[in-house]
Design an enzyme around this catalytic site. Structure first.
Site, PDB file in Angstrom:
ATOM      1  N   GLY A 196       1.054  -1.173  -0.398  1.00 23.73           N
ATOM      2  CA  GLY A 196       0.160   0.389  -0.446  1.00 23.73           C
ATOM      3  C   GLY A 196       1.081   0.716  -0.163  1.00 23.73           C
TER       4      GLY A 196
ATOM      5  N   MET B 213       1.041   9.848   3.632  1.00 20.00           N
ATOM      6  CA  MET B 213       1.904   9.359   4.914  1.00 20.00           C
ATOM      7  C   MET B 213       2.633   7.968   4.604  1.00 20.00           C
ATOM      8  SD  MET B 213       0.338  11.437   6.566  1.00 20.00           S
ATOM      9  CE  MET B 213       1.602  11.844   8.265  1.00 20.00           C
TER      10      MET B 213
ATOM     11  N   ASP C  78      -8.629  10.888   9.585  1.00 12.43           N
ATOM     12  CA  ASP C  78      -8.674  10.420   8.348  1.00 12.43           C
ATOM     13  C   ASP C  78      -9.651   8.996   8.339  1.00 12.43           C
ATOM     14  OD1 ASP C  78      -7.977  10.940   5.414  1.00 12.43           O
ATOM     15  OD2 ASP C  78      -6.416   9.612   5.844  1.00 12.43           O
TER      16      ASP C  78
END
Length: 531
Positions: A22, A26, A142
């Site tokens: 992934g 960030m 988030d």
């Protein structure tokens, strides 16, 4: 970085990175093998802003690690398990459990929207996760389908990617003016650059439930400007599939935080729907969003419309290539009021504390600028709005909130809010040779003696600006019934043969706000002389 073996990297002397699984804003997530314990884990390699100076990058890494360690203290079946937080060749990494199964976003893309019963089940699991995080003063910031994992075989819902999580009190804009979070799931108060509390995560949950039921976010538009306008102004129309739980979704998507559905209210309504199959009806009139644990409230702000337009313009300009850093200035509040008065209280001998007996006005919005100390012995850079820089006779300088006043208790210095609701403590002492870890562990051992109801204590070895340090956190009952439960965060580090100790104490329900004061004090702390 790390030990190279062919194309395989080993970090921390034990985690072998095997495959990238992934990537986000960030950092990069790897599937890795924990060679020490013989298990598969997920490793998140946190990205650092390469446009910052060397000292600013170092401070950013330290802040990331400090916040990651705070998340690592969270324990709940619906929160990702953090096994380890490490630094390898100056790069920060978070080692987490590896969940077998895709995200909610993957499921929606593959199978389409879920039904109302499944959405309610997912919502209840996420509410449980948020309750634990918010009680610890940690905001996710988030919450979106891509950050919700569904474990294969069990259906367990796991909230992950606390990579941009911060303690309560953070704004939507980063220190360099960048946008924090996913606009389609970001609450209006954060769009306005305001100090956002736990209610912002609940707004995101409402948007997530809409997405799960409709297949796309209700705020999806063709441009960033369109998204921001939709979040703040457009009429909110939940999909037809959301009708069975529409009171929950509309309550969570209330634009004014003071009227937004509370966590406990949303949970009660969803459980009623799951149990009866009937559309739940909220109490009339809806109870206000008030300061009740574990929720951390936000407070209505003045002049939001103007600030939203300014922030929107700045953000859109940034996307187009113009300087987005001005957004941080445009987003500041126009009523920089300090915390309000509350009752005073006495202190323990090691980690001081005080508690309110009444309400307090909202703390000022803070845009913290990470800068390296200057040789003069005072913090460099512009002092954030709502703060002032003090040079203390005990031999240090740091930034404290406006309205905080100084007092002494033997070798300890305190900067306290009106009414002593929040207390920043500082102590400077010669290092006896055992270092900060030993000092903090001894203090933790003495915790039950010095702090009534001492519990949930933990000491973690860490670094502070390259110096050996230890972070101690705990909860306790205060010195009287009026004080109630309190949370203390204490960082001790060794520098030039001396131990510097900075801590903050506050009511549990306002631990996030206190953590903001603590982070600013620690990041700006500069020894000026040995006294």
């Amino acid at each position: 970085m790390g030990t190279e073996g062919g194309n395989v990297r080993v970090i921390g002397g034990r985690y072998r990175l095997e495959a990238r699984i992934g990537r986000g804003g960030m950092g990069v997530v790897w599937r890795a093998d924990d060679t020490l314990l013989g298990r598969q884990v997920a490793v998140k390699e946190l990205g650092v802003d390469e446009t910052l100076s060397h000292d600013e990058q170092r401070q950013q890494r330290e802040r990331m690690l400090r916040e990651a360690r705070a998340v690592a203290q969270l324990r709940h079946p619906n929160i990702i398990v953090v096994h380890d937080v490490i630094r390898d060749e100056q790069h920060p990494y978070i080692v987490m459990e590896l969940i077998s199964g895709g995200s909610l976003a993957d499921r929606i893309a593959r199978d389409g929207p879920v039904d109302a019963v499944e959405a309610a089940r997912i919502g209840l699991s996420l509410l449980d996760a948020l309750r634990v995080a918010h009680a610890a003063g940690v905001l996710h910031r988030d919450l979106k389908p891509a950050n919700v994992l569904l474990e294969a075989g069990t259906g367990r819902v796991v909230l992950t990617d606390f990579g941009i999580a911060q303690v309560e009190g953070a704004t939507t804009l980063t220190e360099t003016g960048g946008f924090v979070g996913s606009p389609e799931y970001t609450a209006p108060e954060r769009m306005a650059g305001e100090r956002a509390g736990a209610g912002a995560d609940l707004w995101s949950l409402g948007a997530l439930l809409c997405t799960a039921l409709a297949g796309e976010s209700p705020f999806r538009r063709d441009s960033l400007g369109g998204i921001l306008h939709a979040v703040v102004y457009d009429e909110i129309r939940p999909p037809a599939a959301a009708e069975p739980i529409a009171p929950v979704i509309l309550g969570l998507l209330e634009r004014e935080p003071a009227r937004r559905l509370r966590l406990d209210q949303a949970e009660r309504l969803l459980r009623a729907y799951v149990a009866t199959g009937a559309t739940p009806q909220p109490a009339v009139p809806q109870a206000p969003y008030t300061p009740t644990r574990p929720d951390v409230p936000t407070v209505p702000r003045k002049g939001r419309s103007t600030r939203v337009l300014l922030v929107t313009a700045a953000l859109v300009a940034g996307v187009a290539g113009a300087g987005i850093a001005t957004a941080a200035l445009l987003a500041q509040r126009d009523d920089n009021s300090p915390p309000g008065p509350a009752s005073s209280a006495s202190e323990s001998s090691r980690a001081p504390s005080a508690s309110p007996s009444g309400s307090a006005s909202p703390a000022p919005t803070v845009t913290v600028t990470r800068t390296a100390p200057t040789p003069s012995g005072t913090p460099s850079g512009t002092t954030p709005a709502g703060y002032r820089t003090v040079t203390d006779a005990k031999g240090f300088s740091l930034r404290v909130p406006d309205g905080f006043t100084r007092s002494l208790d033997g070798p300890r210095v305190f900067y306290m809010s009106p009414g002593n609701t929040f207390r920043l403590g500082i102590k400077v002492a010669a290092d006896a040779g055992d270092g900060p870890g030993a000092a903090q562990r001894q203090a933790a051992e003495d915790g039950p003696k010095n702090n009534p109801g001492y519990r949930d204590g933990s000491v973690v070895d860490t670094l502070h600006k390259g110096h050996t340090a230890a972070l101690w956190e705990f909860t306790w009952n205060g010195f009287s019934k009026d004080e109630g439960a309190r949370r203390t965060v204490d960082l001790c580090w060794e520098q030039d043969g001396r131990l510097y100790d900075v801590w903050v104490s506050a009511p549990v329900g306002r631990a996030g706000e206190a953590r903001g004061y603590f982070d600013t004090a620690v990041d700006s702390f500069v020894p000026s002389a040995h006294k």
